[in-house]
Design an enzyme around this catalytic site. Sequence first.
Site, PDB file in Angstrom:
ATOM      1  N   HIS A 233     -42.341 -18.686 -14.593  1.00  0.00           N
ATOM      2  CA  HIS A 233     -41.240 -19.300 -15.373  1.00  0.00           C
ATOM      3  C   HIS A 233     -41.988 -20.614 -16.281  1.00  0.00           C
ATOM      4  O   HIS A 233     -41.971 -20.022 -17.498  1.00  0.00           O
ATOM      5  CB  HIS A 233     -40.338 -19.910 -14.682  1.00  0.00           C
ATOM      6  CG  HIS A 233     -39.665 -18.930 -13.557  1.00  0.00           C
ATOM      7  ND1 HIS A 233     -38.744 -17.876 -13.809  1.00  0.00           N
ATOM      8  CD2 HIS A 233     -39.928 -18.886 -12.270  1.00  0.00           C
ATOM      9  CE1 HIS A 233     -38.165 -17.456 -12.656  1.00  0.00           C
ATOM     10  NE2 HIS A 233     -39.050 -17.787 -11.758  1.00  0.00           N
TER      11      HIS A 233
HETATM   12  O1  RIB Z   1     -35.875 -20.893 -12.177  1.00  0.00           O
HETATM   13  C1  RIB Z   1     -37.057 -21.053 -12.326  1.00  0.00           C
HETATM   14  C2  RIB Z   1     -37.283 -22.507 -12.255  1.00  0.00           C
HETATM   15  O2  RIB Z   1     -37.061 -23.254 -11.227  1.00  0.00           O
HETATM   16  C3  RIB Z   1     -38.989 -22.910 -12.320  1.00  0.00           C
HETATM   17  O3  RIB Z   1     -39.000 -24.125 -13.379  1.00  0.00           O
HETATM   18  C4  RIB Z   1     -39.357 -23.251 -11.213  1.00  0.00           C
HETATM   19  O4  RIB Z   1     -40.412 -24.077 -10.890  1.00  0.00           O
HETATM   20  C5  RIB Z   1     -38.040 -24.030 -10.525  1.00  0.00           C
HETATM   21  O5  RIB Z   1     -38.060 -25.290 -10.895  1.00  0.00           O
END
Ligand code: RIB
Length: 304
Positions: A233
């Site tokens: 992500h």
């Molecule tokens: O949903 C994904 C996000 O949530 C990313 O930033 C991961 O590190 C968690 O913080």
Amino acid sequence: MYLDMDPGHDDALALLVALASLKVKGVTTVAGNQTVDKTSRNARRVLDLVHCENITVHQGAAKPLFRSLVTAPHVHGSSGLDGYHFRVPAREKDIPADAQQWLEREFSQDPDDICWIATGPLTNVAAFLIGRGEYIARIKQLIVMGGALNQGNITPYAEFNYYVDPDAAHWVMMQDIPIKVVGLDVTHQALLEPNALARFSALESEMGRMLHDLFAFYFKHEPNRRPQGVPVHDVLAVGAMVHPEFFSWQQAHLMVERCHERYRGQMTVMPGTANPSTEVAVDVDTVRFFDWMWSMLALLQRKE
Ligand code: RIB
Ligand code: CA
């Protein structure tokens, strides 16, 4: 470039890619993947491991604006960066709990407009800007990893960062700030393939060994893992700052659900005129993105 993070495995990879591709002025940390003492320690340890001791870490919010904290040990482990045994000494004593004061000092002295990447819950960002309207006009670009137009990863409706602090996320989305939202719509397309473990090892460095061990854990725990790979992500948020052309963007006026618990954190497009300053990533060129990501890791390795 200012980074607000909650390391976290994908935050750690995003931090390394940011170090290679941007002039990182400092890291503020927030509670999210783990408690803020742990996310702060993790940021410090990753920076020290790649010899960036000069980049400071500033601890921020220990909980969301108005709600109790929800963490993700099922994804990132009890340390927030399970899988790798850090040999570098933990320098918790070198992590001041002064995120808000540090941001104020840095932003007020920074002659440039502000470029900011947030890869955790938006608690620190909202807490800083609420009551400091003079800085809103100075934000050149805010990239947010969070939200999703039609899916969720902590509930069927909400992405984790927006779920943890929906009040902060909603407030930030309402501001007239140039925001690029990098949500699950693209991060669930860009999956890091299983052969990445061998590629990390092939870096033949402590950084490579750290990434191998961290992602060997992450590949087993990320809830949206697929045979094709795992989402990384936060790295896409860094990619969106450096190479927005890798993505397709849709202007949208966004809101985040705060009232109905079942839909808490759900990001929706408000009807009517789109906020001209907010865009959501709706597609990504995964080949160009990952080619760039690997080239940045190789570049950082050479800098070490
Ligand atoms: O949903 C994904 C996000 O949530 C990313 O930033 C991961 O590190 C968690 O913080
Ligand atoms: Ca994160």
